[in-house]
Motif scaffolding. Structure first.
Motif, mmCIF file in Angstrom:
data_model
loop_
_atom_site.group_PDB
_atom_site.id
_atom_site.type_symbol
_atom_site.label_atom_id
_atom_site.label_comp_id
_atom_site.label_asym_id
_atom_site.label_seq_id
_atom_site.Cartn_x
_atom_site.Cartn_y
_atom_site.Cartn_z
ATOM 1 N N CYS A 13 4.309 -23.474 -1.435
ATOM 2 C CA CYS A 13 4.698 -22.085 -1.165
ATOM 3 C C CYS A 13 5.224 -21.430 -2.444
ATOM 4 O O CYS A 13 4.834 -20.317 -2.796
ATOM 5 C CB CYS A 13 5.761 -22.077 -0.064
ATOM 6 S SG CYS A 13 6.485 -20.476 0.231
ATOM 7 N N ALA A 18 3.762 -17.605 -2.036
ATOM 8 C CA ALA A 18 3.697 -17.108 -0.654
ATOM 9 C C ALA A 18 5.072 -16.572 -0.260
ATOM 10 O O ALA A 18 6.091 -17.089 -0.712
ATOM 11 C CB ALA A 18 3.277 -18.235 0.287
ATOM 12 N N ILE A 21 6.363 -19.139 5.279
ATOM 13 C CA ILE A 21 5.628 -20.270 5.868
ATOM 14 C C ILE A 21 5.839 -20.190 7.372
ATOM 15 O O ILE A 21 6.980 -20.101 7.831
ATOM 16 C CB ILE A 21 6.186 -21.631 5.371
ATOM 17 C CG1 ILE A 21 6.241 -21.685 3.844
ATOM 18 C CG2 ILE A 21 5.375 -22.786 5.933
ATOM 19 C CD1 ILE A 21 6.944 -22.942 3.301
ATOM 20 N N PHE A 31 0.557 -19.807 5.543
ATOM 21 C CA PHE A 31 1.295 -19.086 4.498
ATOM 22 C C PHE A 31 1.014 -17.592 4.640
ATOM 23 O O PHE A 31 -0.116 -17.214 4.962
ATOM 24 C CB PHE A 31 0.815 -19.498 3.088
ATOM 25 C CG PHE A 31 1.387 -20.803 2.601
ATOM 26 C CD1 PHE A 31 2.241 -21.559 3.396
ATOM 27 C CD2 PHE A 31 1.056 -21.286 1.332
ATOM 28 C CE1 PHE A 31 2.771 -22.765 2.937
ATOM 29 C CE2 PHE A 31 1.582 -22.488 0.868
ATOM 30 C CZ PHE A 31 2.431 -23.231 1.671
#
Length: 375
Positions: A13, A18, A21, A31
């Motif tokens: 992540c 991202a 999550i 993501f």
């Protein structure tokens, strides 16, 4: 098994950038990347997987809260790479989680695209400064940036009241005390009242979520402190109305007067996917001038938008103008801009006119080119 998995997920992540999550039963982890949901190509999670993932990061007290009330929120640090704000909840009798990444490096107001007028406001000796927008629009990032700016520039005492704590602030020039609701203090309103006895210069209130908190924040701003707060409103004008409407009718006149003297500025923001990747913020900014304070006091908030339109010299801007400039600079698509507009029809017309103007300009240039050759 689960601890390895959560570490891998968190590392991926952070690496991919991202923002969230999502973990739930019957699909692989997902993501959110630049605003879009992307399923990971790993195994589909079963009930025991989500339970194990939850247990690997959730503190005992939050596990108890989850059992009792069906959900719990907390923050935790993933080494020194990032922090995450986590919401664990039950759905269809199973455990689900959403982890929001809070980056460690705080961006400067300039990097975020905030105007110098806004930065000046936070150096005022007192007043209420609000950052508003829907969930996930970057309000926490903006506030962290402004608090960090104060921390680097002046020797203040800054108290933050958050649920949960998101960005950790070090003591740079200022002393920063961060209180977490539910851990360090029972409620926002209580924390603000206590803060007044703790000699603060700046108080950050994570969320003005009820009447009691709003009242406490306005009093704190009136008594000589800069108070930062957030609301889930989409425009500056809407924010003023939301605050006043939170009070019972018989108190609204008094609150209008208090608000008109205590509020110093509002930034309403939204995030859009940037062409070529990443995201970009668009800001509506209201700087409270004596004229705008009058509109608030006299219950003429419907005139605030036109006051913002004519207040460019004070650093004011309407959301749709900000969106139009991003579109014109080719940073965002027409579709994304119209999706976030306050008045999409008006903005669509402006964009059509602008495109026509650009085409005509292009045609005009060609004529000049030929006449030059002939000349």
């Amino acid at each position: 098994m689960a601890t390895v998995l959560i570490d891998k997920l968190l590392a991926a992540c952070v690496k991919q950038g991202a923002s969230d999550i999502h973990i739930t039963v019957n699909q692989p982890p997902v993501f959110r990347l630049h605003g879009r949901m992307r399923k990971l190509e790993t195994k589909v999670l079963e009930s025991e997987d989500t339970v194990a993932l939850m247990k690997s990061i959730t503190p005992e007290r939050c596990q108890r809260e989850l059992q009792e009330s069906g959900s719990a929120d907390f923050g935790f640090a993933f080494g020194d790479q990032a922090r995450f704000r986590v919401s664990v909840f039950k759905q269809r009798g199973n455990i689900a989680m959403v982890l929001r990444q809070i980056p460690n490096d705080k961006l400067t107001p300039e990097q975020l695209g905030l105007s110098e007028h806004i930065v000046k406001l936070v150096h005022r000796p007192r007043g209420l400064f609000l950052v508003t927008g829907p969930t996930g629009s970057g309000k926490s990032t903006t506030l962290a940036s402004l608090v960090n700016h104060i921390n680097e520039e002046v020797d203040h005492h800054i108290i933050t009241i958050e649920d949960p704590i998101e960005f950790y602030h070090d003591h740079i020039k200022s002393t920063v005390n961060q209180r977490e609701v539910g851990v360090d203090v029972p409620s926002f309103a209580e924390a603000i009242r206590r803060a007044l006895r703790q000699d603060p210069d700046v108080i950050l209130v994570g969320e003005l979520r009820d009447l009691e908190t709003i009242e406490a924040a306005i009093s704190a701003a009136e008594t000589g402190h800069v108070v930062f707060g957030t609301l889930h409103t989409n425009s500056a004008q809407g924010t003023i109305n939301r605050i006043i409407d939170a009070f019972p009718g018989n108190l609204q006149d008094q609150i209008r007067t208090q608000l008109s003297t205590s509020i110093i500025g509002i930034v309403a923001q939204t995030l859009l996917p940037r062409i070529g990747g990443g995201r970009i913020a668009a800001y509506e900014t209201l700087v409270v001038t004596p004229a705008i304070a009058n509109l608030i006091r006299e219950n003429k908030t419907f005139r605030i938008n036109s006051a913002i339109q004519t207040g460019a010299k004070y650093g004011m801007q309407l959301m749709d103008d900000a969106l139009f400039h991003h579109w014109k600079d080719e940073k965002v698509t027409t579709e994304d801009v119209l999706g976030k507009a306050q008045r999409p029809d008006d903005l669509a017309k402006r964009i059509v006119d602008a495109k026509r103007g650009i085409e005509q300009e292009g045609a005009g240039k060609e004529d000049d080119f030929y006449s030059d050759m002939e000349g």
